[in-house]
Design an enzyme around this catalytic site. Structure first.
Site, PDB file in Angstrom:
ATOM      1  N   ARG A  50       0.700  -1.193   0.012  1.00 46.51           N
ATOM      2  CA  ARG A  50      -0.095   0.019   0.147  1.00 46.51           C
ATOM      3  C   ARG A  50       0.832   1.315   0.007  1.00 46.51           C
ATOM      4  O   ARG A  50       0.539   2.126  -0.590  1.00 46.51           O
ATOM      5  CB  ARG A  50      -1.028  -0.010   1.056  1.00 46.51           C
ATOM      6  CG  ARG A  50      -1.789   1.264   0.973  1.00 46.51           C
ATOM      7  CD  ARG A  50      -3.174   1.193   1.592  1.00 46.51           C
ATOM      8  NE  ARG A  50      -3.514   0.130   2.802  1.00 46.51           N
ATOM      9  CZ  ARG A  50      -3.094   0.360   4.118  1.00 46.51           C
ATOM     10  NH1 ARG A  50      -2.289   1.474   4.491  1.00 46.51           N
ATOM     11  NH2 ARG A  50      -3.288  -0.807   4.696  1.00 46.51           N
ATOM     12  N   TYR A 102     -10.501  23.087 -12.856  1.00 46.25           N
ATOM     13  CA  TYR A 102     -11.046  21.679 -13.225  1.00 46.25           C
ATOM     14  C   TYR A 102     -12.081  21.448 -12.115  1.00 46.25           C
ATOM     15  O   TYR A 102     -12.300  21.827 -11.067  1.00 46.25           O
ATOM     16  CB  TYR A 102      -9.863  20.552 -13.168  1.00 46.25           C
ATOM     17  CG  TYR A 102     -10.465  19.320 -13.342  1.00 46.25           C
ATOM     18  CD1 TYR A 102     -10.849  18.947 -14.470  1.00 46.25           C
ATOM     19  CD2 TYR A 102     -10.820  18.358 -12.029  1.00 46.25           C
ATOM     20  CE1 TYR A 102     -11.242  17.650 -14.603  1.00 46.25           C
ATOM     21  CE2 TYR A 102     -11.413  17.376 -12.181  1.00 46.25           C
ATOM     22  CZ  TYR A 102     -11.721  16.727 -13.425  1.00 46.25           C
ATOM     23  OH  TYR A 102     -11.989  15.496 -13.617  1.00 46.25           O
ATOM     24  N   ASP A 175      -1.698  22.723 -10.699  1.00 49.34           N
ATOM     25  CA  ASP A 175      -2.230  21.616 -11.447  1.00 49.34           C
ATOM     26  C   ASP A 175      -1.806  21.897 -12.925  1.00 49.34           C
ATOM     27  O   ASP A 175      -2.073  22.780 -13.701  1.00 49.34           O
ATOM     28  CB  ASP A 175      -3.665  21.554 -11.362  1.00 49.34           C
ATOM     29  CG  ASP A 175      -4.334  20.658 -12.419  1.00 49.34           C
ATOM     30  OD1 ASP A 175      -3.512  20.062 -13.269  1.00 49.34           O
ATOM     31  OD2 ASP A 175      -5.632  20.503 -11.931  1.00 49.34           O
ATOM     32  N   LYS A 200      -4.342  12.127 -18.503  1.00 42.53           N
ATOM     33  CA  LYS A 200      -4.349  12.864 -19.859  1.00 42.53           C
ATOM     34  C   LYS A 200      -3.113  12.881 -20.470  1.00 42.53           C
ATOM     35  O   LYS A 200      -2.811  11.750 -21.013  1.00 42.53           O
ATOM     36  CB  LYS A 200      -4.599  14.585 -19.100  1.00 42.53           C
ATOM     37  CG  LYS A 200      -5.668  14.518 -18.374  1.00 42.53           C
ATOM     38  CD  LYS A 200      -7.056  14.206 -18.685  1.00 42.53           C
ATOM     39  CE  LYS A 200      -8.016  13.958 -17.660  1.00 42.53           C
ATOM     40  NZ  LYS A 200      -8.403  15.059 -16.593  1.00 42.53           N
TER      41      LYS A 200
END
Ligand SMILES: *Cc1c(COP(=O)(O)O)cnc(C)c1O
Length: 382
Positions: A50, A102, A175, A200
């Site tokens: 994890r 966004y 971002d 993306k």
């Protein structure tokens, strides 16, 4: 290979040139184990996938090289990465976020983040004066920037914002999904943190959802970000990490091709009788053009929007009539996508009703031009 001695294109194409020690493989194996044999003396080592998945190592090292960062972490999605950056803050912290950003992240900031005690203030992040007015020295911990910003491609001056942030004791996070490390290096411009939706451009093939954060420095804050990933568990699978690394090998070629075609399309569309406006940072008439020209190297990105003459009806009718372009959300893939953004974002959207968002892929640009031209004309005649 010494990571520091080659150009970024080379680092990406060879994924740093790492060779698997066990097999001499050039394409890395995919480690699938969730757990790892402990040293007999119980020395600290890799224990559980994890928080210590070996599938992340090459990928995060490459992200550090491309973004010139010290530490990187990949996540199960761009949203998992972005929300981890906010969840690592503390209740009562004030954050400044863009009005144009966004959509899903803005929703989360306006709802869940405020429930958890963050004070979120939305400003016009392209205005240095508005940021200065909003900044509360000692209380503001983070300024979130997106540039170019969805879906209007608003440009913000990262260096200027980072300077204001630091003077006020705040961090700057960018971002950079749309700019990619090919075109902009936010950390070199003074930002503290870079975020990507790797769904993306980084992956680039519309076959994966992933995210990443890259930090300029290790810090208590960064350790809390890492703890959010490990404890909340928004982790990328090993196969997805492998796919993302493969996608990044062609990042530079794909982004350069998309930029070239986007510029040709922006030019064509700005002279089109059925288009009212073209929003593209590469156009000299675009409000943020001068900052973009200074801040982005080698192109203005593969994203643009158009405002269709005839309003919402004509915009939707145009999107309905494309063939080469695919009518779908998302961006940054090898195939070109078109979307009526206001329908997706709903009534609070900043997207005008006549706006179509275009994500330019790597197809032949003449096919893209002809298809859109025919769709615009057919929609007008419908
Ligand atoms: C898609 C996107 C996100 C969210 O990323 P996911 O991978 O979809 O979770 C965040 N910011 C920008 C600019 C995006 O385009």
């Amino acid at each position: 290979m010494d990571d520091k001695q080659v150009m970024p294109e080379t680092a990406a194409a060879q994924a740093l040139g790492w060779i698997d020690g066990a097999t001499q493989a050039i394409a890395p194996p995919i480690p699938m184990s969730s757990t790892f044999l402990r040293d007999a003396g119980n020395a600290p080592g890799r224990s559980y996938a994890r928080d210590q998945n070996p599938a992340y190592e090459q990928l995060e090292a490459l992200l550090c090289v491309l973004e010139k960062g010290r530490e990187a972490a990949v996540f199960a999605s761009g949203m998992a990465a972005a929300t981890a950056a906010f969840m690592a803050l503390k209740p009562g912290n004030h954050v400044i976020a863009p009005k144009v950003m966004y959509w899903a992240l803005r929703n989360w900031l306006a709802t869940t983040a405020t429930l958890w005690g963050l004070q979120v203030e939305f400003v016009d992040i392209s205005s240095v004066d508005e940021i200065k007015r909003a900044l509360r020295p000692g209380k503001t911990r983070l300024i979130w920037v997106e540039t170019p910003a969805n879906p209007l491609w608003t440009i913000s001056d990262i260096a200027a914002i980072a300077e204001i942030a630091h003077a006020g004791g705040a961090m700057t996070a960018v971002d950079s999904t749309v700019a990619t490390p090919v075109l902009t290096r936010p950390l070199a411009l003074g930002a503290d943190l870079v975020m990507h939706s790797a769904t993306k451009y980084l992956n680039g093939h519309s076959d994966l959802v992933a995210g990443a954060l890259v930090a300029k420095e290790d810090s208590d804050y960064w350790q809390r970000v890492k703890a959010v990933r490990a404890n909340v568990g928004g982790i990328l699978g090993s196969f997805e990490a492998w796919l993302m690394l493969r996608g990044m090998r062609t990042l530079f070629l794909r982004v350069q091709a998309a930029c070239r075609s986007a510029e040709v399309l922006a030019q064509f569309l700005s002279e089109h009788a059925l288009v009212d406006a073209v929003l593209y940072p590469g156009l000299p008439t675009f409000p943020g053009h001068a900052v973009a020209a200074n801040q982005m190297q080698g192109g203005f990105g593969g994203m643009l929007s158009i405002r269709v003459k005839g309003g919402e009806r004509a915009a939707i009718a145009t999107a309905a009539r494309v063939n080469v372009w695919k009518r779908a959300t998302s961006l940054g893939g090898v195939e070109s996508l078109i979307e009526h953004r206001a329908s997706v974002e709903g009534p609070e959207s900043v997207a005008p009703l006549d706006l179509l968002r275009l994500s330019v892929g790597i197809e032949n640009v003449d096919d893209l031009i002809d298809d859109l031209d025919e769709a615009l004309i057919a929609a007008r005649n419908a």
